[in-house]
Design an enzyme around this catalytic site. Structure first.
Site, mmCIF file in Angstrom:
data_model
loop_
_atom_site.group_PDB
_atom_site.id
_atom_site.type_symbol
_atom_site.label_atom_id
_atom_site.label_comp_id
_atom_site.label_asym_id
_atom_site.label_seq_id
_atom_site.Cartn_x
_atom_site.Cartn_y
_atom_site.Cartn_z
ATOM 1 N N LYS A 76 0.856 -1.196 0.000
ATOM 2 C CA LYS A 76 0.000 0.000 0.000
ATOM 3 C C LYS A 76 0.887 1.239 0.000
ATOM 4 O O LYS A 76 1.899 1.284 0.697
ATOM 5 C CB LYS A 76 -0.916 -0.025 1.227
ATOM 6 C CG LYS A 76 -1.940 1.113 1.259
ATOM 7 C CD LYS A 76 -2.908 0.980 2.450
ATOM 8 C CE LYS A 76 -3.953 2.093 2.447
ATOM 9 N NZ LYS A 76 -4.914 1.978 3.567
ATOM 10 N N SER A 151 -9.937 2.199 2.543
ATOM 11 C CA SER A 151 -9.035 2.986 1.728
ATOM 12 C C SER A 151 -8.000 2.135 0.991
ATOM 13 O O SER A 151 -7.385 2.602 0.039
ATOM 14 C CB SER A 151 -8.288 3.998 2.608
ATOM 15 O OG SER A 151 -7.458 3.318 3.545
ATOM 16 N N SER A 175 -10.378 -0.260 6.735
ATOM 17 C CA SER A 175 -9.770 -0.228 5.397
ATOM 18 C C SER A 175 -9.079 -1.491 4.921
ATOM 19 O O SER A 175 -8.685 -1.555 3.756
ATOM 20 C CB SER A 175 -8.789 0.935 5.296
ATOM 21 O OG SER A 175 -9.511 2.122 5.161
#
Ligand code: GLN
Length: 489
Positions: A76, A151, A175
């Site tokens: 990420k 997210s 998330s």
């Protein structure tokens, strides 16, 4: 190769049936093919990835490889990775090259894993659909007209479309778990403090926690073995003894006490999701689990509490982006104050600005007691609810998200509807507890698309190994976690 477990990939490498360079090339090839449509990755650097793969092949040849050596992972874009562009999904950091590795990245590097690239995400991890990213939305591989969740939407789509062997994510309010539910894979948010936040760009520091996003519980366990561990550079890192998260995977479930919180099965839960969750419960009954009804009376307060506390912490964390030391700086300005204001006005997107405004408001003199302090007090009540619940059961089960993946654009004009995506996940973050989402089935087909549904597991503090065991037992008798979206084979 692309649908193999981490264990099998590791065996392929160890037996020299495939080299890490070949494996990495296979995934890079898929990224080249599918990323232009899905937009899961913000930054790809084939040269860097292949150099790591080559180094991994040397470790394998020398006989010094460990389980994850040579396996390609997606990271990420919230984790600083030395010499990699690290954007956090924001224009503010669009040109930021990280000068050091986050702890999580260093841990993967340490075992010789390969970094395939940095994945797309909501700006500063604020969102539930990946639509707030400066680098554009991400498409859900199960239906390209829908969002992957957020997210960690880029990591989610990369795992679902098999554009990596597995990925990392972070979970401040859901998330990891919400996109896991929407994209049909296994995601784990560990106990707060188990994985170091060093070098992980801060959103809401008392809630942020990194975790694995992978096909199965077994894969998550192998990743946890690498990710978890004390780190003196994060003052909230917990000095918990190192564990082998695969050790309990095969334990039988007979006698397991599972709590079903009545608040998670109330109004607002889609009938499609409820049906899948009920079927999963029936499967667990067959595996020997016993069910008890429990209550989390303050659960309904978790969204309002979170949307006071998280913006408060974010407003403070984001004050560092002033255009001076790093990050976006406006081209023209009159004086220092003008430079600050223009840089921030240009560098941050709408949702981030909304949170800064809310956060600054609830922390301001006169409102602090009414909002921030009150929210902190209720946070304790929410944690106490779980404490009481875990006197009655070993693990809590319920839906991860009230519905399946929604259409791109469907909730962009309604922040509160977006915030409600996390209604079942946020309480876990507020209490600092570990939570998981595992694929449990699909909704009735819509326009020819099957949409994944996740089952949530919530464990007591440091009960990750037990949760992984509970998830693994289910994955031994079901195959939802191996299903792949159509059209990406
Ligand atoms: N959707 C929540 C938010 O927008 C949670 C995000 C997260 O876990 N990073 O804040």
């Amino acid at each position: 190769m692309i649908n193999q477990s981490l264990k099998n990939l590791s065996q392929l490498l160890a037996s020299k049936a495939v080299s890490s360079v070949e494996m990495t090339q296979t995934f890079l090839e898929r990224i080249r093919q599918y990323n232009p449509t899905i937009n899961a990755y913000i930054t790809i650097d084939e040269e860097k990835s292949l150099a790591q793969a080559k180094a991994a092949d040397s470790l394998i040849a020398a006989g010094t490889a460990t389980t994850l050596t040579g396996i390609p992972f997606a990271q990420k874009d919230i984790f600083c990775a030395k010499d990699w562009r690290t954007t956090c999904g924001s224009k503010m950091l669009a040109n930021f090259i990280a000068p050091y590795d986050a702890h999580v990245i260093a841990q993967f590097n340490h075992v010789g894993a390969v970094n395939l690239g940095k994945t797309n995400m909501d700006e500063f991890a604020m969102g539930s659909s990946n639509e707030t990213s400066y680098f554009g939305g991400v498409k859900n591989p199960w239906d390209l007209t829908r969002v992957p969740g957020g997210s960690s939407g880029g990591s989610a789509a990369a795992v679902a479309a098999r554009l990596c062997a597995a990925a990392t994510g972070t979970d401040t309010g859901g998330s990891i778990r919400q996109p896991a539910s929407l994209c049909g894979f296994t995601g784990l948010k560990p106990t707060y403090g188990l994985v170091s936040r060093y070098g992980m760009i801060a959103f809401a520091s008392s809630l942020d926690q990194a975790g694995p996003m992978a096909k199965s519980a077994e894969d998550c366990a192998l990743m946890m073995n690498v990710m978890a561990g004390f780190d003196a550079r994060d003052s909230t890192s917990l000095n918990h003894p190192k564990e082998d998260y695969t050790a309990k995977l095969e334990q039988p479930l007979a006698g397991l006490k599972v709590g079903l919180p009545k608040e998670y099965f109330a109004e607002g839960l889609d009938s499609d999701v409820a049906k899948v969750v009920d079927e999963a419960i029936a499967t667990y009954q067959k595996l020997g689990a016993e069910f008890v009804d429990i209550s989390l009376p303050n659960a309904s307060l978790s969204i309002p509490v979170y949307y006071v506390l998280a913006p408060a912490e974010a407003s403070s964390n984001l004050s560092r982006y002033d255009g001076v030391r790093y990050g976006h700086r406006t081209a023209q300005y009159d004086d220092l104050m003008d430079m600050y204001m223009k840089s921030r006005a240009e560098g941050f997107g709408e949702e981030v600005k909304r949170r800064i405004l809310i956060g600054t408001y609830v922390l301001s003199a006169g409102y602090y007691d009414a909002y921030y302090l009150k929210a902190q007090q209720i946070r304790h009540l929410i944690a106490d609810d779980f404490k009481a619940a875990f006197k009655q059961c070993d693990i809590i089960m319920g839906p991860t998200v009230p519905s399946t993946a929604f259409k791109t654009g469907e909730k962009t004009d309604d922040p509160v509807a977006m915030y409600l995506q996390d209604i079942y996940t946020i309480a876990t973050n507020l209490a600092g507890l570990p939570g998981m989402s595992i694929p449990a089935g699909f909704s009735a087909s819509i326009d020819g698309h099957d949409l994944p549904v996740g089952l949530q597991l919530i464990g007591n503090y440091f009960d990750e190994a037990r949760m992984l065991n509970v998830a693994h037992a289910y994955q031994q008798v079901t195959d939802w976690h191996t299903a792949m979206p159509k059209g990406i084979e």
